[in-house]
Design a protein around this motif. Structure first.
Motif, PDB file in Angstrom:
ATOM      1  N   ASN A 230       0.806  -1.219   0.000  1.00 56.26           N
ATOM      2  CA  ASN A 230       0.000   0.000   0.000  1.00 56.26           C
ATOM      3  C   ASN A 230       0.840   1.270   0.000  1.00 56.26           C
ATOM      4  O   ASN A 230       0.291   2.364   0.094  1.00 56.26           O
ATOM      5  N   ALA A 231       2.168   1.098  -0.092  1.00 52.65           N
ATOM      6  CA  ALA A 231       3.104   2.231  -0.082  1.00 52.65           C
ATOM      7  C   ALA A 231       2.814   3.156   1.097  1.00 52.65           C
ATOM      8  O   ALA A 231       2.760   4.378   0.956  1.00 52.65           O
ATOM      9  N   LEU A 232       2.622   2.567   2.279  1.00 50.18           N
ATOM     10  CA  LEU A 232       2.263   3.359   3.454  1.00 50.18           C
ATOM     11  C   LEU A 232       3.464   4.153   3.954  1.00 50.18           C
ATOM     12  O   LEU A 232       4.545   3.598   4.150  1.00 50.18           O
ATOM     13  N   PRO A 233       3.286   5.440   4.192  1.00 47.52           N
ATOM     14  CA  PRO A 233       4.367   6.244   4.767  1.00 47.52           C
ATOM     15  C   PRO A 233       4.480   5.989   6.264  1.00 47.52           C
ATOM     16  O   PRO A 233       3.654   5.287   6.860  1.00 47.52           O
ATOM     17  N   ALA A 234       5.465   6.594   6.871  1.00 42.80           N
ATOM     18  CA  ALA A 234       5.707   6.362   8.297  1.00 42.80           C
ATOM     19  C   ALA A 234       4.631   6.973   9.183  1.00 42.80           C
ATOM     20  O   ALA A 234       4.516   6.631  10.352  1.00 42.80           O
ATOM     21  N   ALA A 235       3.827   7.877   8.623  1.00 42.85           N
ATOM     22  CA  ALA A 235       2.843   8.604   9.432  1.00 42.85           C
ATOM     23  C   ALA A 235       1.785   7.700  10.047  1.00 42.85           C
ATOM     24  O   ALA A 235       1.149   8.065  11.022  1.00 42.85           O
ATOM     25  N   GLY A 236       1.578   6.512   9.488  1.00 45.19           N
ATOM     26  CA  GLY A 236       0.624   5.587  10.086  1.00 45.19           C
ATOM     27  C   GLY A 236      -0.674   5.487   9.315  1.00 45.19           C
ATOM     28  O   GLY A 236      -0.798   5.955   8.187  1.00 45.19           O
TER      29      GLY A 236
END
Length: 400
Positions: free
Chosen positions: A242-248
């Motif tokens: 999902n190409a999730l960033p570190a922000a959560g």
């Protein structure tokens, strides 16, 4: 260009300008009511809010398409939460399709209109033909795979369980107001039944929501670790798919669990820039999130350019916050777009000029957000946006 968050003074300016040049727009954003201006028609108002003339007429009980200046017409409400709105639209289609099989014969072990249906066969037939890729299971299997919901909506599944053992006895497709479509106990054909019937009173009920196979809707308070443990996979696998960033995580996101989204319209499509695939994967998780003019935060809502700004920024790309028209003025125009390039539209709604932008996926499809239904995929081949198409823009030049 303008900053990601407008100051209170800036919002006052926006309100004044909008009130002068876009009559009814700010009222619509606040209370979903539009005041009819001179020379406005049902068709022109419907175009402004990206709804059909029939929807506008039905919502206001209009006997014909004649309007009068000063009339206050209700605009169909969007839902308060992104996931709820998206599912309500898909769920309505599921419920409507299920009702078309009322009167078809009940037949144990079957799952087709030609041969008949048992209760689980009806569920499988209806859901699988509404683009929900599911296996053919027993009612107990569907019960175990579904996502619990305390607020059932049309298109969810209703299950009946023995009170003592919690064994699943039968199931149907929920329509709302205690009604459901069912093939099985107590009838020889597919019927619309009521959970208040004496026949079902001896069982306890449970409701489940079904998403496309391999997707998970993020619920309030959920963590990436908890979701990974639920499905027995690693957190990194979910992050990468999902190409999730570190922000959560954000409540309402649609996460791909078992595979990356395989869009048939951009498989083998060349990427426009290094992180284009990641931008598309991440943008895809926000399907159904609501539109909000001037915003660029999914928890508040996003307008079309704010949506693009958010997903690119969260993928570590250096982009400035701008309007659709500003992005249009910055980018070279191209005839052969790649996945991740931008697509622009002119004269949408009541505004003039380049007024709308989306992320091109390939195959004539693009991802964008509008008043209704929020973030979604549309086609350039026909319909409203085919008529409003202006050009493609080379997205790589947006980064600085």
């Amino acid at each position: 260009m303008f900053k990601a968050k407008l100051s209170s003074r800036a919002w006052i300016v926006v309100f004044i300008i909008s009130s002068i040049f876009f009559p009814g727009f700010m009222a619509e954003a606040a209370d979903r009511v539009h005041t009819v201006a001179a020379n406005e028609t049902v068709e022109s108002i419907a175009r402004t809010y990206h709804i059909s003339p029939a929807q506008l007429m039905n919502a206001n009980g209009l006997p014909d398409n004649k309007l009068y200046a000063g009339q206050k017409v209700k605009i169909i409400q969007t839902a308060s939460t992104p996931a709820a709105y998206q599912w309500s639209e898909r769920g309505k289609r599921i419920a409507d399709y299920a009702k078309t099989f009322v009167g078809f014969k009940k037949m144990a072990g079957e799952e087709t209109p030609a041969n008949g249906f048992d209760s689980s066969g009806l569920i499988h037939w209806v859901l699988s033909r509404q683009n929900i890729s599911i296996d053919r299971l027993t009612v107990d299997g569907f019960y175990k795979q579904g996502m619990d919901t305390a607020a059932p909506k049309a298109g969810d599944l209703i299950f009946f369980l023995e009170k003592a053992s919690s064994k699943v006895v039968t199931a149907g497709i929920y329509l709302g107001k205690n009604q459901f479509v069912h093939s099985g106990y107590g009838a020889e054909t597919v019927q619309v039944r009521s959970s208040t019937e004496n026949y079902f009173g001896k069982y306890k009920m449970a409701y489940k929501t079904y998403t496309p196979k391999g997707e998970h809707i993020v619920q309030s308070g959920e963590t990436l670790k908890g979701i990974a443990e639920k499905y027995g996979i690693s957190m990194n696998a979910i992050k990468n798919r999902n190409a999730l960033p570190a922000a959560g995580l954000i409540q309402g996101q649609y996460l791909q669990i078992y595979s990356s989204p395989l869009f048939p319209f951009y498989v083998n499509q060349e990427a426009a820039y290094d992180k284009a695939e990641a931008v598309i994967k991440y943008a895809y998780t926000f399907r159904g999130f609501t539109y909000a003019f001037g915003e660029d935060d999914p928890t508040l809502g996003m307008d079309c350019s704010g949506f693009i700004y958010w997903v690119m920024k969260e993928q570590g790309l250096s982009v400035k916050r701008g309007s659709a028209e500003e992005y249009f003025s910055l980018l070279p125009k191209i005839e052969n777009p790649k996945a991740g390039d931008l697509v622009f539209f002119r004269d949408t709604g009541a505004r003039r000029g380049v007024t709308h932008v989306g992320i091109y996926l390939g195959g004539g499809r693009f991802l964008h957000t509008t008043e209704k239904p929020g973030v979604h995929i549309s086609s350039l081949s026909s319909g409203y946006f085919a008529e409003k198409f202006e050009s493609f823009g080379q997205a790589e030049d947006l980064m600085n």
